[in-house]
Design a protein around this motif. Structure first.
Motif, mmCIF file in Angstrom:
data_model
loop_
_atom_site.group_PDB
_atom_site.id
_atom_site.type_symbol
_atom_site.label_atom_id
_atom_site.label_comp_id
_atom_site.label_asym_id
_atom_site.label_seq_id
_atom_site.Cartn_x
_atom_site.Cartn_y
_atom_site.Cartn_z
ATOM 1 N N LYS A 61 0.831 -1.204 0.000
ATOM 2 C CA LYS A 61 0.000 0.000 0.000
ATOM 3 C C LYS A 61 0.862 1.249 0.000
ATOM 4 N N ALA A 62 1.954 1.248 0.737
ATOM 5 C CA ALA A 62 2.845 2.409 0.758
ATOM 6 C C ALA A 62 3.429 2.657 -0.634
ATOM 7 N N SER A 63 3.813 1.595 -1.323
ATOM 8 C CA SER A 63 4.358 1.748 -2.675
ATOM 9 C C SER A 63 3.297 2.262 -3.649
ATOM 10 N N ARG A 64 2.089 1.692 -3.569
ATOM 11 C CA ARG A 64 1.006 2.146 -4.464
ATOM 12 C C ARG A 64 0.667 3.606 -4.215
ATOM 13 N N ASP A 65 0.534 3.966 -2.935
ATOM 14 C CA ASP A 65 0.183 5.345 -2.600
ATOM 15 C C ASP A 65 1.266 6.322 -3.031
ATOM 16 N N ALA A 66 2.510 5.924 -2.882
ATOM 17 C CA ALA A 66 3.613 6.799 -3.306
ATOM 18 C C ALA A 66 3.569 7.006 -4.818
#
Length: 147
Positions: A61-66
């Motif tokens: 999720k952190a990668s997608r949001d970034a």
């Protein structure tokens, strides 16, 4: 004399009751395994697997949001650049020859475009730093669970 005899009997009864209570408590502790327990048999590996899966989802999720945030920043920077170009073009059309106002508008448009690029790159770098911090934290949590 009878009062001494009764008091002595009560004292003996109290001692027997205290001893019996202590023994019952000791049996209860041993029965529950408070003193002689095998703690490795009590550990549930499924609990750590759930936390491990949650940690993987948090990293994803952190990668997608970034990535989404970076795309939003690129779009915003492009809109700012287009607005600056449009304004400079309108000033150019309004003036006949290379007047001071026209030169100033073109210079301001170039400055706005340069700053939009700088701001977007700084913001992207901050997003990368935040994403990396989240991923490091998740990795530390995973290491703490021993997977």
């Amino acid at each position: 004399m009878k009062s001494n005899y009764v008091a002595k009997q009560l004292s003996i009864l109290k001692r027997w009751m205290a001893t019996a209570l202590f023994c019952m408590l000791a049996i209860a502790f041993v029965w529950q395994g408070a003193f002689f327990s095998n703690t490795s048999a009590m550990a549930d590996p499924a609990g750590t697997l759930i936390a491990y899966d949650d940690a993987d989802r948090a990293q994803d999720k952190a990668s997608r949001d970034a990535g989404r945030t970076k795309n939003f920043i690129d779009d915003t920077a492009d809109k700012v650049k287009n607005a600056a170009k449009s304004n400079a073009s309108k000033v150019d059309q309004a003036t006949d020859n290379g007047s001071f106002v026209e030169r100033k508008a073109k210079k301001d448009a170039a400055t706005i475009q340069r700053r939009a690029n700088e701001d977007s790159s700084r913001t992207k770098e901050a997003i990368d730093n935040t994403k990396n911090a989240v991923e490091r934290t998740v990795e530390n949590i995973k290491d703490a669970f021993g997977k």
